[in-house]
Each structure stands twice: as structure tokens, then as C-alpha cells.
Design a protein around this motif. Structure first.
Motif, PDB file in Angstrom:
ATOM      1  N   MET A 250       0.843  -1.190   0.000  1.00  0.00           N
ATOM      2  CA  MET A 250       0.000   0.000   0.000  1.00  0.00           C
ATOM      3  C   MET A 250       0.880   1.242   0.000  1.00  0.00           C
ATOM      4  O   MET A 250       2.043   1.202   0.445  1.00  0.00           O
ATOM      5  N   ALA A 251       0.310   2.329  -0.465  1.00  0.00           N
ATOM      6  CA  ALA A 251       1.084   3.569  -0.513  1.00  0.00           C
ATOM      7  C   ALA A 251       0.166   4.762  -0.357  1.00  0.00           C
ATOM      8  O   ALA A 251      -1.048   4.670  -0.564  1.00  0.00           O
TER       9      ALA A 251
ATOM     10  N   ALA B  79       4.604   7.818   0.817  1.00  0.00           N
ATOM     11  CA  ALA B  79       5.075   6.713   1.644  1.00  0.00           C
ATOM     12  C   ALA B  79       4.484   5.411   1.135  1.00  0.00           C
ATOM     13  O   ALA B  79       3.407   5.412   0.532  1.00  0.00           O
ATOM     14  N   ALA B  80       5.197   4.315   1.384  1.00  0.00           N
ATOM     15  CA  ALA B  80       4.711   3.000   0.981  1.00  0.00           C
ATOM     16  C   ALA B  80       5.075   1.973   2.037  1.00  0.00           C
ATOM     17  O   ALA B  80       6.028   2.149   2.807  1.00  0.00           O
ATOM     18  N   ILE B  81       4.307   0.869   2.042  1.00  0.00           N
ATOM     19  CA  ILE B  81       4.535  -0.200   2.999  1.00  0.00           C
ATOM     20  C   ILE B  81       4.245  -1.523   2.316  1.00  0.00           C
ATOM     21  O   ILE B  81       3.322  -1.623   1.506  1.00  0.00           O
TER      22      ILE B  81
ATOM     23  N   TYR C 161      -4.596  13.858  -0.518  1.00  0.00           N
ATOM     24  CA  TYR C 161      -3.835  12.641  -0.252  1.00  0.00           C
ATOM     25  C   TYR C 161      -4.632  11.426  -0.715  1.00  0.00           C
ATOM     26  O   TYR C 161      -5.817  11.285  -0.377  1.00  0.00           O
ATOM     27  N   TYR C 162      -3.958  10.557  -1.470  1.00  0.00           N
ATOM     28  CA  TYR C 162      -4.573   9.365  -2.024  1.00  0.00           C
ATOM     29  C   TYR C 162      -3.873   8.114  -1.510  1.00  0.00           C
ATOM     30  O   TYR C 162      -2.642   8.075  -1.455  1.00  0.00           O
ATOM     31  N   CYS C 163      -4.656   7.110  -1.170  1.00  0.00           N
ATOM     32  CA  CYS C 163      -4.029   5.820  -0.909  1.00  0.00           C
ATOM     33  C   CYS C 163      -4.169   4.950  -2.145  1.00  0.00           C
ATOM     34  O   CYS C 163      -5.061   5.158  -2.976  1.00  0.00           O
ATOM     35  N   ALA C 164      -3.266   3.988  -2.245  1.00  0.00           N
ATOM     36  CA  ALA C 164      -3.214   3.132  -3.419  1.00  0.00           C
ATOM     37  C   ALA C 164      -2.801   1.729  -3.011  1.00  0.00           C
ATOM     38  O   ALA C 164      -2.038   1.545  -2.056  1.00  0.00           O
TER      39      ALA C 164
ATOM     40  N   THR D 143       9.028  -5.403  -1.780  1.00  0.00           N
ATOM     41  CA  THR D 143       9.474  -4.049  -2.108  1.00  0.00           C
ATOM     42  C   THR D 143       8.339  -3.055  -1.885  1.00  0.00           C
ATOM     43  O   THR D 143       7.226  -3.274  -2.344  1.00  0.00           O
ATOM     44  N   ALA D 144       8.652  -1.979  -1.184  1.00  0.00           N
ATOM     45  CA  ALA D 144       7.686  -0.894  -0.973  1.00  0.00           C
ATOM     46  C   ALA D 144       7.858   0.106  -2.118  1.00  0.00           C
ATOM     47  O   ALA D 144       8.691   1.000  -2.065  1.00  0.00           O
ATOM     48  N   TYR D 145       7.056  -0.077  -3.157  1.00  0.00           N
ATOM     49  CA  TYR D 145       7.213   0.678  -4.395  1.00  0.00           C
ATOM     50  C   TYR D 145       6.861   2.149  -4.231  1.00  0.00           C
ATOM     51  O   TYR D 145       5.940   2.494  -3.484  1.00  0.00           O
TER      52      TYR D 145
END
Length: 127
Positions: free
Chosen positions: A34-35, A49-51, A94-97, A106-108
């Protein structure tokens, strides 16, 4: 298909904090990275940010390192963005994806890695 709904945006003074949430429904949320991205008025959307799917790895834009923290709760199908020491330059939608690939380590940080997007939540930081 994955549906994403962001919440938690609002108006805050510089130096303040907000926590954004992104609630997911649909296929395999807990297996997808997620990012968070953001888009300021008149500018292109940019990575924040990404996780990874299990929270084992995170990635941050230089502009938010040390101030923002991304986390997730797979039991609640939710990803969070804790934003501290906010600046007027953080003002944006702000958008989540949610990522295409399942179970990646990998946190893209590029948009092409993300298949599903929320509608966005506005964050405004006043000086």
C-alpha cells in the motif's frame, strides 16, 4: 477488485498532526503493498510513503522522512499515515493506493506499481 476510502483529512495549523486512514475492501488487501501519494493544486501527484504487504518494509519521500509514518492493520483492512510537524507545503489531496503485485517485499514508490486508488482526502496546513 479493491475499493479504497480515505478519511482523516482536514485543516490544521503548521506544526500540528493528522492521521489519515484508508479502509479497503475487496480482494487480497492483506497481500498487497500500500502507498500514499499526494497532489497539490497545480502540481503533479507525488509519492509520499509506501509499505509492504506485511509491514516489513517501508519507504518515504525525502520531504516527509522523520515526520510521517505509514502503518497498516491487516485485521482491520486499513492503512494509516501519521503526519506530524506538518508544514504548509504538505497541503494537498492525499490518495491511498493498493499494489498490483501480491506479496512483494518491495515498498514501491512509482504510480505504475499501484492498481487501485481511493478518491482522496484533503489536507490543508495553515501557516
Amino acid at each position: 477488485q479493491v475499493q479504497l476510502v480515505e478519511s482523516g483529512g482536514g485543516l490544521v495549523q503548521a506544526g500540528g498532526s493528522l492521521r489519515l486512514s484508508c479502509a479497503a475492501s475487496g480482494r487480497a488487501f492483506s497481500s498487497r503493498g500500500m502507498a500514499w501519494f499526494r497532489q497539490a493544486s497545480g502540481k503533479e501527484r507525488e509519492f509520499v510513503a509506501a509499505i509492504t504487504w506485511n509491514g516489513g518494509s517501508t519507504n518515504y519521500a525525502d520531504s516527509v522522512k522523520g515526520r510521517f509514518t505509514i502503518s497498516r492493520d491487516n485485521a482491520k483492512n486499513t492503512v494509516y499515515l501519521q503526519m506530524n510537524s506538518l508544514k504548509p507545503t504538505d497541503t494537498a489531496t492525499y490518495y491511498c493506493a493498493s499494489a498490483h503485485v501480491l506479496s512483494s517485499i518491495t515498498a514501491y514508490y512509482t504510480e505504475d506499481r499501484y492498481a487501485y486508488w481511493g478518491q482522496g482526502t484533503q489536507v490543508t496546513v495553515s501557516s
